[in-house]
Design an enzyme around this catalytic site. Sequence first.
Site, PDB file in Angstrom:
ATOM      1  N   SER A 234      24.197   1.525  50.546  1.00  0.00           N
ATOM      2  CA  SER A 234      25.200   1.144  49.549  1.00  0.00           C
ATOM      3  C   SER A 234      26.485   1.975  49.567  1.00  0.00           C
ATOM      4  CB  SER A 234      24.587   1.177  48.149  1.00  0.00           C
ATOM      5  OG  SER A 234      24.215   2.485  47.796  1.00  0.00           O
ATOM      6  N   LYS A 279      25.558   2.568  38.440  1.00  0.00           N
ATOM      7  CA  LYS A 279      26.576   3.262  39.225  1.00  0.00           C
ATOM      8  C   LYS A 279      27.920   3.306  38.494  1.00  0.00           C
ATOM      9  CE  LYS A 279      24.339   2.536  43.646  1.00  0.00           C
ATOM     10  NZ  LYS A 279      24.405   2.025  45.023  1.00  0.00           N
TER      11      LYS A 279
END
Length: 348
Positions: A234, A279
């Site tokens: 990611s 996040k």
Amino acid sequence: MKRKTFIRTLLIMTIIMVATSFYYLPFYVTKPGGAHELDPIVDVEEGYEDSGELMLTTVRMGKANIYAYLIASIRKYEYIFPEEEIRSPHESDKEYNLRQLNLMENSQQHAIEVAFKKANKPFHYNYKGVYVLNIYPSMPAEKVLEPGDRIIAVDGMNFDSSQEFIDYVGEKQADDSVEITFVREDKEYKKTIQLKAFPDAENKIGLGIGLTDDKEIVTDPVVKLNTEDIGGPSAGLMFSLEIYNQLIKEDITKGYHIAGTGTISEDGAVGRIGGIEQKVIAADNEGAEIFLAPDDEITEEEKKRHPNFESNYEAAKKTAEDIGTDMKIIPIKTFDDALNYLNTLKRK
């Protein structure tokens, strides 16, 4: 007497709590992680400095004991996942960790390739062999190979890709044997392995390994990435931006603190990731002013199967509104999208 009874009860309860904390349920718990500056992680030889910061974001994940499970069930932005949604079937702890580290390594190579292409800098790949990710139970490789081994030859022949390896072995018959040359902890071994049909696919013959290409990207200038135990793909987008920023004289950060996430492919396409909400929180906690979020497209088929399914960008935007942050959420489909947006920023 009552005091002794109370102390004894307290001691018993403490022992029970400690003991049950080591009993893990078949679930994983995820929660907001951190936002890490990329300057100390990415080093391009004689690279340019920046006035701002590019940051990768992470999610904390671990096996759930009963207490972690109960806490996550009542806390917002802590999620519980069944074990089968996280791991592949029959995957051990070691195999899972290797797969995550391999995904990270591939992500880094794609990021380097994208950045070097954009900066018109030279690079090439050296193929090192086939990397063993996992071993299928009851298959021939189980008694010989281990996750993390690197196969460098079969029957004395080298290959230029894992697909060539698969094609060669796939032409064999059940009970045929092949000589495998492999490296484990810097030592080379040769073993003969008899092939076998897969239990769930009798027309498919093989060793019984999950594999990927083991290749190394060689660049000029040299790029070093210190990712330690960060796993998964990611961080690809943010790696590519940091590498590119160190390759060129112009500073794309322009003094801003920029966080983000998203996979990166060799052609610069930015892909969907998990834990986008967590996040966003991690980035906000570290004072990021801008968050770059994958703007993935949801197909009609996916919408039918999961009516509440939404893109990373949509989920990130909702989370930002929910936590009341001033951080800007920017939709990104490609590496060029990110650069085009950063080019519109006024220097601080």
